[in-house]
Design a protein around this motif. Structure first.
Motif, PDB file in Angstrom:
ATOM      1  N   THR A 130       0.827  -1.193   0.000  1.00 20.50           N
ATOM      2  CA  THR A 130       0.000   0.000   0.000  1.00 20.50           C
ATOM      3  C   THR A 130       0.869   1.254   0.000  1.00 20.50           C
ATOM      4  OG1 THR A 130      -0.144  -0.197   2.405  1.00 20.50           O
ATOM      5  CG2 THR A 130      -2.025  -0.989   1.115  1.00 20.50           C
ATOM      6  N   VAL A 131       0.380   2.278  -0.685  1.00 21.26           N
ATOM      7  CA  VAL A 131       1.029   3.590  -0.672  1.00 21.26           C
ATOM      8  C   VAL A 131      -0.005   4.642  -0.311  1.00 21.26           C
ATOM      9  CG1 VAL A 131       2.937   3.097  -2.244  1.00 21.26           C
ATOM     10  CG2 VAL A 131       0.718   3.792  -3.189  1.00 21.26           C
ATOM     11  N   GLY A 132       0.493   5.735   0.242  1.00 19.80           N
ATOM     12  CA  GLY A 132      -0.348   6.851   0.638  1.00 19.80           C
ATOM     13  C   GLY A 132       0.549   8.001   1.029  1.00 19.80           C
ATOM     14  N   ALA A 133       0.303   8.596   2.182  1.00 21.23           N
ATOM     15  CA  ALA A 133       1.121   9.706   2.670  1.00 21.23           C
ATOM     16  C   ALA A 133       2.276   9.156   3.485  1.00 21.23           C
ATOM     17  CB  ALA A 133       0.275  10.648   3.522  1.00 21.23           C
ATOM     18  N   GLN A 134       3.488   9.553   3.126  1.00 17.53           N
ATOM     19  CA  GLN A 134       4.663   9.042   3.822  1.00 17.53           C
ATOM     20  C   GLN A 134       5.741  10.124   3.931  1.00 17.53           C
ATOM     21  OE1 GLN A 134       3.713   6.043   5.624  1.00 17.53           O
ATOM     22  NE2 GLN A 134       5.921   5.971   5.388  1.00 17.53           N
ATOM     23  N   PHE A 135       6.738   9.810   4.744  1.00  6.51           N
ATOM     24  CA  PHE A 135       7.896  10.663   4.963  1.00  6.51           C
ATOM     25  C   PHE A 135       9.155   9.822   4.787  1.00  6.51           C
ATOM     26  CE2 PHE A 135       4.445  12.785   7.003  1.00  6.51           C
ATOM     27  CZ  PHE A 135       4.746  14.139   6.964  1.00  6.51           C
ATOM     28  N   PRO A 136      10.317  10.477   4.558  1.00  2.28           N
ATOM     29  CA  PRO A 136      11.556   9.707   4.491  1.00  2.28           C
ATOM     30  C   PRO A 136      11.700   8.850   5.759  1.00  2.28           C
ATOM     31  CG  PRO A 136      11.952  11.988   3.843  1.00  2.28           C
ATOM     32  CD  PRO A 136      10.541  11.922   4.393  1.00  2.28           C
ATOM     33  N   GLU A 163       3.693   2.617   2.614  1.00  2.00           N
ATOM     34  CA  GLU A 163       2.766   2.911   3.707  1.00  2.00           C
ATOM     35  C   GLU A 163       2.813   1.830   4.776  1.00  2.00           C
ATOM     36  OE1 GLU A 163      -1.478   4.758   3.426  1.00  2.00           O
ATOM     37  OE2 GLU A 163      -1.712   2.583   3.458  1.00  2.00           O
ATOM     38  N   GLY A 164       2.911   0.564   4.353  1.00  2.00           N
ATOM     39  CA  GLY A 164       3.048  -0.523   5.312  1.00  2.00           C
ATOM     40  C   GLY A 164       1.749  -1.022   5.910  1.00  2.00           C
ATOM     41  N   SER A 165       0.603  -0.555   5.405  1.00  2.00           N
ATOM     42  CA  SER A 165      -0.671  -1.017   5.961  1.00  2.00           C
ATOM     43  C   SER A 165      -1.180  -2.286   5.294  1.00  2.00           C
ATOM     44  CB  SER A 165      -1.725   0.087   5.842  1.00  2.00           C
ATOM     45  OG  SER A 165      -2.018   0.373   4.485  1.00  2.00           O
ATOM     46  N   GLY A 166      -0.503  -2.752   4.240  1.00  2.00           N
ATOM     47  CA  GLY A 166      -0.918  -3.984   3.582  1.00  2.00           C
ATOM     48  C   GLY A 166       0.091  -4.421   2.540  1.00  2.00           C
ATOM     49  N   VAL A 185      -5.022   1.325  -2.570  1.00  2.00           N
ATOM     50  CA  VAL A 185      -4.035   1.690  -3.584  1.00  2.00           C
ATOM     51  C   VAL A 185      -2.708   1.003  -3.269  1.00  2.00           C
ATOM     52  CG1 VAL A 185      -2.768   3.579  -4.679  1.00  2.00           C
ATOM     53  CG2 VAL A 185      -5.166   3.897  -4.027  1.00  2.00           C
ATOM     54  N   PHE A 186      -2.142   0.355  -4.303  1.00  2.00           N
ATOM     55  CA  PHE A 186      -0.911  -0.412  -4.150  1.00  2.00           C
ATOM     56  C   PHE A 186       0.105  -0.028  -5.217  1.00  2.00           C
ATOM     57  CE2 PHE A 186      -4.193  -2.983  -2.278  1.00  2.00           C
ATOM     58  CZ  PHE A 186      -3.591  -3.665  -1.229  1.00  2.00           C
ATOM     59  N   HIS A 187       1.367  -0.036  -4.835  1.00  2.00           N
ATOM     60  CA  HIS A 187       2.454  -0.053  -5.803  1.00  2.00           C
ATOM     61  C   HIS A 187       2.834  -1.512  -6.018  1.00  2.00           C
ATOM     62  CE1 HIS A 187       6.946   0.617  -6.794  1.00  2.00           C
ATOM     63  NE2 HIS A 187       6.224   0.812  -7.883  1.00  2.00           N
ATOM     64  N   LEU A 188       2.985  -1.905  -7.289  1.00  2.00           N
ATOM     65  CA  LEU A 188       3.321  -3.291  -7.639  1.00  2.00           C
ATOM     66  C   LEU A 188       4.767  -3.343  -8.121  1.00  2.00           C
ATOM     67  CD1 LEU A 188       0.041  -4.264  -9.556  1.00  2.00           C
ATOM     68  CD2 LEU A 188       0.483  -4.242  -7.084  1.00  2.00           C
ATOM     69  N   PRO A 189       5.738  -3.545  -7.224  1.00  2.00           N
ATOM     70  CA  PRO A 189       7.173  -3.414  -7.544  1.00  2.00           C
ATOM     71  C   PRO A 189       7.750  -4.692  -8.158  1.00  2.00           C
ATOM     72  CG  PRO A 189       6.937  -3.864  -5.222  1.00  2.00           C
ATOM     73  CD  PRO A 189       5.538  -3.859  -5.798  1.00  2.00           C
ATOM     74  N   LEU A 190       7.577  -4.868  -9.442  1.00  2.00           N
ATOM     75  CA  LEU A 190       7.959  -6.105 -10.109  1.00  2.00           C
ATOM     76  C   LEU A 190       9.343  -5.957 -10.738  1.00  2.00           C
ATOM     77  CD1 LEU A 190       4.504  -6.918 -11.734  1.00  2.00           C
ATOM     78  CD2 LEU A 190       5.403  -7.631  -9.498  1.00  2.00           C
ATOM     79  N   CYS A 191      10.360  -6.241  -9.962  1.00  2.00           N
ATOM     80  CA  CYS A 191      11.731  -6.227 -10.462  1.00  2.00           C
ATOM     81  C   CYS A 191      12.334  -7.604 -10.248  1.00  2.00           C
ATOM     82  CB  CYS A 191      12.578  -5.169  -9.754  1.00  2.00           C
ATOM     83  SG  CYS A 191      14.220  -4.986 -10.488  1.00  2.00           S
ATOM     84  N   PHE A 192      12.773  -8.233 -11.337  1.00  2.00           N
ATOM     85  CA  PHE A 192      13.335  -9.578 -11.298  1.00  2.00           C
ATOM     86  C   PHE A 192      14.818  -9.496 -11.624  1.00  2.00           C
ATOM     87  CE2 PHE A 192       8.838 -10.619 -12.838  1.00  2.00           C
ATOM     88  CZ  PHE A 192       8.349 -10.609 -11.542  1.00  2.00           C
ATOM     89  N   ARG A 193      15.658  -9.988 -10.716  1.00  2.00           N
ATOM     90  CA  ARG A 193      17.102  -9.802 -10.793  1.00  2.00           C
ATOM     91  C   ARG A 193      17.822 -11.132 -10.969  1.00  2.00           C
ATOM     92  NH1 ARG A 193      14.960  -6.012  -7.104  1.00  2.00           N
ATOM     93  NH2 ARG A 193      15.741  -3.877  -7.452  1.00  2.00           N
ATOM     94  N   ILE A 194      18.648 -11.223 -12.012  1.00  2.00           N
ATOM     95  CA  ILE A 194      19.526 -12.375 -12.194  1.00  2.00           C
ATOM     96  C   ILE A 194      20.827 -12.042 -11.473  1.00  2.00           C
ATOM     97  CG2 ILE A 194      20.753 -13.832 -13.837  1.00  2.00           C
ATOM     98  CD1 ILE A 194      18.580 -13.195 -15.876  1.00  2.00           C
ATOM     99  N   PRO A 195      21.154 -12.756 -10.384  1.00  2.00           N
ATOM    100  CA  PRO A 195      22.299 -12.371  -9.541  1.00  2.00           C
ATOM    101  C   PRO A 195      23.591 -12.216 -10.331  1.00  2.00           C
ATOM    102  CG  PRO A 195      21.008 -14.071  -8.461  1.00  2.00           C
ATOM    103  CD  PRO A 195      20.461 -13.937  -9.855  1.00  2.00           C
ATOM    104  N   GLY A 196      24.222 -11.064 -10.170  1.00  2.00           N
ATOM    105  CA  GLY A 196      25.499 -10.801 -10.818  1.00  2.00           C
ATOM    106  C   GLY A 196      25.423 -10.469 -12.286  1.00  2.00           C
ATOM    107  N   VAL A 197      24.198 -10.407 -12.841  1.00  2.00           N
ATOM    108  CA  VAL A 197      24.040 -10.131 -14.271  1.00  2.00           C
ATOM    109  C   VAL A 197      23.348  -8.778 -14.458  1.00  2.00           C
ATOM    110  CG1 VAL A 197      23.158 -10.988 -16.483  1.00  2.00           C
ATOM    111  CG2 VAL A 197      23.959 -12.602 -14.732  1.00  2.00           C
TER     112      VAL A 197
END
Length: 398
Positions: free
Chosen positions: A326-332, A337-340, A355-367
């Motif tokens: 979840t995202v909403g109002a936040q500060f550094p 948001e951390g509510s879900g 409301v959600f951010h969908l952080p889809l990052c797929f990492r091949i280690p070292g590549v």
């Protein structure tokens, strides 16, 4: 003049001038909290996380490293801040009283904090798993409030914050447009021989020029092999030919952030087959998530569907396991948001206007890593994007 006199002067001239929202919005939020407190038999609640204090009162400052507390009850709302923060408290916060303490004397917070809490009733809730609640404060309150019950109220406010009001959705839409400007500028700055810093600089300049406030996280830009290491950031590295450049940005509008991830391959060559395979999986996972994020489904249900879509490359890539937050109002230091969380085993049900951010990052280690995302709103039948990412993996020369 001291901070007390400063507060009095400001109250006369600037009280509430910087408030982000109309009173009706704060009334709505406080009514929901009052109902939750009644259900849990609480007379008062101690709130210490900056975003939670902002959510209930509008208190807004970039100095979030010092002790600040909201002592909240249905009939009384008291904000405790260090002396240097009495200005923002008066100008921004909607509360009944502001208690200042000497910035250089944090030991002075306990007596007025305990006295105020103690006057509100015997059953006091605290977010024992939230940020900002210092062990010394808890120990001191237990000693001073021996006849009171200090109860774990974790999650009470989170359950309210998950569903966004029309005012909040408008803030997220405004952030989305600004974040998109940052992504566009960052894409245009990717070039062989340039640096990750120059890409980040272009993004930051574009977002601030478009209206962003100070951001909860600074622009994230990493290239090539470094993009395979989660949570690294720009550090003056030169971008090489055929390297993917991972970009993650989130502007702030009234502290609300709608983040976006995007990846560009440096140079004029078409991205290679392996990159396109990872990207295609990323896109497939995203589409499956949107369909599964509907009212009545559980967060874990959507994660299970997403995991099935990820299965063809799951042994090849690292992924955090969180398909959305979840995202909403936040500060550094974070816009989370951390509510879900959309992750395995999470049994909370989706509701319209979460409301959600969908952080889809797929990492091949070292590549390298390939990442794309959007911020999405849960609708009647499925989730729909608030941000408008260009879901294409392209080279910077095209």
């Amino acid at each position: 003049m001291d901070h007390v006199a400063y507060q009095l002067k400001l109250r006369h001239m600037l009280a509430g001038r910087e408030s982000a929202f109309p009173d009706a919005e704060y009334d709505r939020r406080q009514r929901l909290l009052n109902s939750k407190m009644s259900d849990n038999g609480l007379d008062a609640i101690l709130i210490t996380h900056p975003s939670d204090i902002y959510y209930l009162t509008g208190y807004n400052t970039f100095e979030v490293s010092v002790h600040t507390a909201l002592i909240y009850g249905p009939e009384r709302c008291v904000l405790q801040v260090p002396s240097i923060e009495t200005g923002p408290a008066i100008a921004c916060a909607r509360c009944d009283e502001v208690i200042g303490y000497r910035w250089e004397g944090p030991g002075e917070v306990l007596a007025p904090l305990a006295d105020t809490l103690g006057s509100m009733g015997p059953r006091i809730g605290m977010d024992c798993w939230g940020g900002g609640l210092r062990p010394g404060i808890v120990d001191g309150l237990r000693q001073r409030l021996g006849r009171h019950e200090l109860l774990d109220a974790s999650g009470i406010l989170a359950s309210i914050k998950r569903v966004k009001s029309a005012v909040e959705l408008e803030c997220l839409h405004q952030s989305a447009r600004i974040t998109e400007a940052g992504i566009l500028a960052a894409r245009g700055a990717v070039a062989v021989g340039s640096t990750d810093n120059k890409v980040a600089s272009a993004a930051a300049e574009a977002m601030i020029a478009a209206g962003s406030e100070f951001m909860s996280m600074q622009p994230i830009v990493v290239a090539g092999q470094r993009s395979s290491v989660i949570h690294t950031n720009h550090r003056r590295f030169t971008i090489a030919d055929r390297e993917p450049v991972f970009i993650e940005l989130g502007s702030a509008w009234q502290r609300y952030t709608a983040p976006i991830m995007h990846t560009v391959v440096a140079g004029s060559e078409t991205p290679d087959v392996r990159m396109l395979k990872v990207f295609d999986t990323c896109r497939h996972v995203y589409e499956r998530l949107l369909a599964a994020m509907r009212p009545g489904n559980r967060f874990g249900d959507a994660a299970r569907v997403a995991n099935e879509a990820l299965r063809p490359i799951q042994d090849e890539v690292f992924f955090s396991g969180v398909f959305g937050y979840t995202v909403g109002a936040q500060f550094p230091p974070s816009w989370v948001e951390g509510s879900g969380f959309v992750a395995a085993g999470e049994n909370v049900q989706f509701e319209e206007n979460m409301v959600f951010h969908l952080p889809l990052c797929f990492r091949i280690p070292g590549v390298w890593g390939i990442g794309f995302s959007d911020t999405v709103r849960v609708g009647i039948d499925a989730a729909e994007p608030i941000t408008r990412n260009d879901w294409r993996l392209t080279s910077s020369g095209h």
